[in-house]
Design an enzyme around this catalytic site. Sequence first.
Site, PDB file in Angstrom:
ATOM      1  N   ASP A 119       0.229  -7.616   1.661  1.00 40.95           N
ATOM      2  CA  ASP A 119       0.633  -6.213   1.742  1.00 40.95           C
ATOM      3  C   ASP A 119       2.156  -6.070   1.715  1.00 40.95           C
ATOM      4  O   ASP A 119       2.725  -5.244   2.424  1.00 40.95           O
ATOM      5  CB  ASP A 119       0.062  -5.529   2.987  1.00 40.95           C
ATOM      6  CG  ASP A 119       0.115  -4.012   2.880  1.00 40.95           C
ATOM      7  OD1 ASP A 119       0.197  -3.496   1.742  1.00 40.95           O
ATOM      8  OD2 ASP A 119       0.074  -3.333   3.931  1.00 40.95           O
ATOM      9  N   SER A 130       4.687   2.440   7.771  1.00 45.61           N
ATOM     10  CA  SER A 130       4.370   1.291   6.929  1.00 45.61           C
ATOM     11  C   SER A 130       5.571   0.817   6.126  1.00 45.61           C
ATOM     12  O   SER A 130       6.248   1.609   5.474  1.00 45.61           O
ATOM     13  CB  SER A 130       3.247   1.645   5.955  1.00 45.61           C
ATOM     14  OG  SER A 130       2.006   1.631   6.590  1.00 45.61           O
ATOM     15  N   HIS A 140       0.811  -1.218   0.000  1.00 50.05           N
ATOM     16  CA  HIS A 140       0.000   0.000   0.000  1.00 50.05           C
ATOM     17  C   HIS A 140       0.847   1.272   0.000  1.00 50.05           C
ATOM     18  O   HIS A 140       0.334   2.357  -0.258  1.00 50.05           O
ATOM     19  CB  HIS A 140      -1.006   0.008   1.160  1.00 50.05           C
ATOM     20  CG  HIS A 140      -0.423   0.296   2.516  1.00 50.05           C
ATOM     21  ND1 HIS A 140      -0.092  -0.691   3.423  1.00 50.05           N
ATOM     22  CD2 HIS A 140      -0.136   1.466   3.134  1.00 50.05           C
ATOM     23  CE1 HIS A 140       0.362  -0.138   4.529  1.00 50.05           C
ATOM     24  NE2 HIS A 140       0.351   1.174   4.379  1.00 50.05           N
TER      25      HIS A 140
END
Length: 416
Positions: free
Chosen positions: A166, A244, A136
């Site tokens: 992910d 992230s 993402h």
Amino acid sequence: MKGVLRSQVVSVLVLTAVLVLTGCARAARQAQQPTVTEQSTATEIATAPSPTAAPAAPTVTIAAYDADKVVAAYETVLNRIYQTVLPSVVHIGIEQEVSQRQSPFGPQSQDPQPRRRGEGSGFVWDNRGHIVTNNHVIANADRVTVTFADNTVVEAMVLGADPDSDLAVVKVELPADSLRPVALGASHALKVGQLAVAIGNPFGQEFTMTSGIVSALGRTMSSPTRFANPDLIQTDAPLNPGNSGGPLLDRQGRVIGINTAILSDSGLSSGVGFAVPIRTAQQVVPALIRDGRYDYAWLGISGGSLPVEIAAAMDLPRDTRGTWVDDVVEDSPADKAGLRGNNRAVEIRGERAPVGGDVIVAIEGTPVREMDDLIAYMVRRTRPGDTVTLDVLRDGGERVQIEVTLGRRPEQRDIR
């Protein structure tokens, strides 16, 4: 259905709590302690005589310790982790063109196309220039730049991405001797309570370290494709937008996970963060480098963990545990093998509830007590084309074994 009758989805639909992608506190309950008297050379814990005047137990003496040295040792560990891993952590910046609405009167502006910018974190996987991050973080990016702690900035090319886990891999062109790959830990050997350290770029604050513990193991969440992402590590190490794709580390500075999401109403750290275990990355990343994608085995059912009320309605013992098949995707491996979904309805607590679907209680001899067990086994231990044996309880209590040849997980748009 409502309440306990709501289904999760394996390989088709998974209903999870609202999770906020990090875009990439802890309240410790105090246990009651015995009375301790501190002296200059030792701490003595003495057992008081009982009211019946029984002989007192021997005095237990605990060697004195220096609290300052304990704290200093902890700080030394954290600093060692930071200094060791810092050259391997990167800041990832992305740019993406944003389309403008066309005016009926012609172009609105002659200015360059507007661009959306974002950022996240990543880490060096090997000395061939492969950088691991979250899908993402780089999804739909037109330009990716990687910044190292020594201020080296280089453009990167997206090699592969896997929305289900992910994970993504980008590649930079730098000399092998200038790259410092991370050391990998063993996420399958983690225990709750172990130190967990995150290094990343929250809110653009580059190369920030936060720390906490491993709060829980084996969490499952849905991916953007709505397939399940199992075995996640839960941590209370503060994670925020920009973290992230960065590493979650153990006390020896080894990567145990890739920070990916938080559970939060505000979108900011609430002490409930999640990381993809490094075991998943070791499985997925080589395929992303080689093929640009990772293919998962697919069964083709929707369902959930078996509720007690459904077990009773199907004449199964109330303590029956397993994955309850709500529906079977047409022409899927499950359909071809003869697995059955719900085929009738009963009234439970004033609601009409579908029942009658098969209950999967084991796969290849490994017990399946809930939906997450089946998901985790499928992801960790099977590939497309494998044949597995399912132990199944049918409506009414008949136990059968069904062989299924697993397919390749379809794209979300291909599922009807």
